[in-house]
Design an enzyme around this catalytic site. Structure first.
Site, PDB file in Angstrom:
ATOM      1  N   CYS A 166      76.051 100.193  52.950  1.00 11.16           N
ATOM      2  CA  CYS A 166      75.782  99.793  54.335  1.00 11.16           C
ATOM      3  C   CYS A 166      75.124  98.421  54.288  1.00 11.16           C
ATOM      4  O   CYS A 166      73.970  98.293  53.855  1.00 11.16           O
ATOM      5  CB  CYS A 166      74.877 100.813  55.023  1.00 11.16           C
ATOM      6  SG  CYS A 166      74.387 100.341  56.698  1.00 11.16           S
ATOM      7  N   CYS A 200      77.880  96.697  62.198  1.00  6.94           N
ATOM      8  CA  CYS A 200      78.178  97.290  60.890  1.00  6.94           C
ATOM      9  C   CYS A 200      78.276  96.139  59.905  1.00  6.94           C
ATOM     10  O   CYS A 200      79.154  95.282  60.041  1.00  6.94           O
ATOM     11  CB  CYS A 200      79.483  98.081  60.940  1.00  6.94           C
ATOM     12  SG  CYS A 200      80.064  98.641  59.318  1.00  6.94           S
ATOM     13  N   GLU A 219      82.415 103.495  63.259  1.00 10.64           N
ATOM     14  CA  GLU A 219      82.002 103.804  61.897  1.00 10.64           C
ATOM     15  C   GLU A 219      82.304 105.255  61.540  1.00 10.64           C
ATOM     16  O   GLU A 219      81.996 106.175  62.303  1.00 10.64           O
ATOM     17  CB  GLU A 219      80.505 103.545  61.715  1.00 10.64           C
ATOM     18  CG  GLU A 219      80.139 102.074  61.640  1.00 10.64           C
ATOM     19  CD  GLU A 219      78.776 101.872  61.014  1.00 10.64           C
ATOM     20  OE1 GLU A 219      78.585 102.302  59.857  1.00 10.64           O
ATOM     21  OE2 GLU A 219      77.911 101.283  61.683  1.00 10.64           O
TER      22      GLU A 219
END
Length: 283
Positions: A85, A227, A218
């Site tokens: 991430c 994101c 996502e």
């Protein structure tokens, strides 16, 4: 019996996370507990959980990650494990720097996608700007998806996690805002682990500061305000669509803006982080 744990809340361009400091790996979070923590009505509310743990205490060896490094144990809001991430790494690095858990502004963080080098450009306990070396933005091919019965074609991009970045011809930022973004139907043979889907405007020619706008759905979360890996995938696809292999792109998302650099061997993501709260919670 419920357990009480300390937490912090942070976000990077409004992609928000619950931070749990667990250096010795003693807090065993179940998928159900993560889901309840991330619930925006019955819990604290977040797009995911960042557990701050030493890599050697994780119990699972990740190739290329030293056991002494700090490891970002990231969970999606549905409780599933995530490889990487980009926004989370920025918040994670900010937390380490703000609490003097690292003694330099350049260091390496372990993730399930491998090592990620970071540079903390500025930081205090509340705000930071962090640059992350995201590794190669590897193109995996071309695929399609359906969103609200509308087809979208895009580029598969692997950043340790899978993306389908769809550059939509003629799409304006205003029109992008009006798209009814919902769970995409995608090719499960092409994306057997699921996929994050980005809808992206074209890169305009002749700009001194090349920019694109994007929205993202996502995997394991739903639509988010930003994101990090998705912005890199979007920049990679937009540059390719414009006939460019490398470049620097400002990516605008609903939660703000980041700068993405696409190079021959790697990619970078630079943007803000903010820690907004600390406390304890019983789960």
């Amino acid at each position: 019996m419920k357990k009480e744990i300390a937490f912090a809340k942070g976000h990077a361009t409004e992609n928000d996370f619950i931070i749990i400091h667990d250096p010795d790996g003693t807090i065993d979070l179940t998928a159900d507990e993560v889901t309840r923590l991330c619930d925006r009505r019955a819990g604290l509310g977040a797009d995911g959980v960042l557990r701050v743990v030493r890599a050697g205490e994780l119990g699972v060896q990740t190739p290329g990650v030293d056991p002494g490094w700090w490891f970002m144990d990231y969970r999606n809001a549905d409780g599933s494990l995530a490889e990487m991430c980009g926004n989370g790494v920025r918040v994670f690095a900010h937390w380490l720097a703000a609490h003097q858990l690292v003694d330099t502004t350049d260091f390496t963080i372990g993730t399930r996608a491998g090592a990620r080098s970071v540079t903390v450009l500025s930081a205090d306990r509340d705000d930071a700007v962090v640059r992350v070396d995201m590794g190669p933005a590897a193109v995996t091919g071309i695929s399609t998806c359906m969103i609200a019965d509308q087809p979208f074609a895009g580029m598969g991009v692997d950043l340790g996690n899978p993306h389908l970045a769809c550059v939509v011809p003629g799409l304006t930022p205003a029109a992008l805002k009006n798209i009814a973004l919902e769970a995409p139907v995608f090719d499960t043979a092409f994306f057997p682990r699921g996929v994050n889907v980005e809808l992206v405007t074209e890169l305009a020619d002749g700009l001194d500061d090349p920019a694109i706008h994007m929205r993202v759905w996502e995997r394991g979360v739903g639509e988010t305000r930003s994101c990090g890996t998705g912005t890199v995938a979007a920049a990679r696809a937009a540059l390719a669509d414009a006939g460019q292999a490398v470049g620097t792109v400002t990516v605008y998302v609903p939660g703000g803006a980041v700068e993405v650099g696409i190079r021959e061997e790697t990619s970078t993501l630079t943007g803000p982080s903010r820690i907004i709260a600390t406390g304890t919670v019983r789960i």
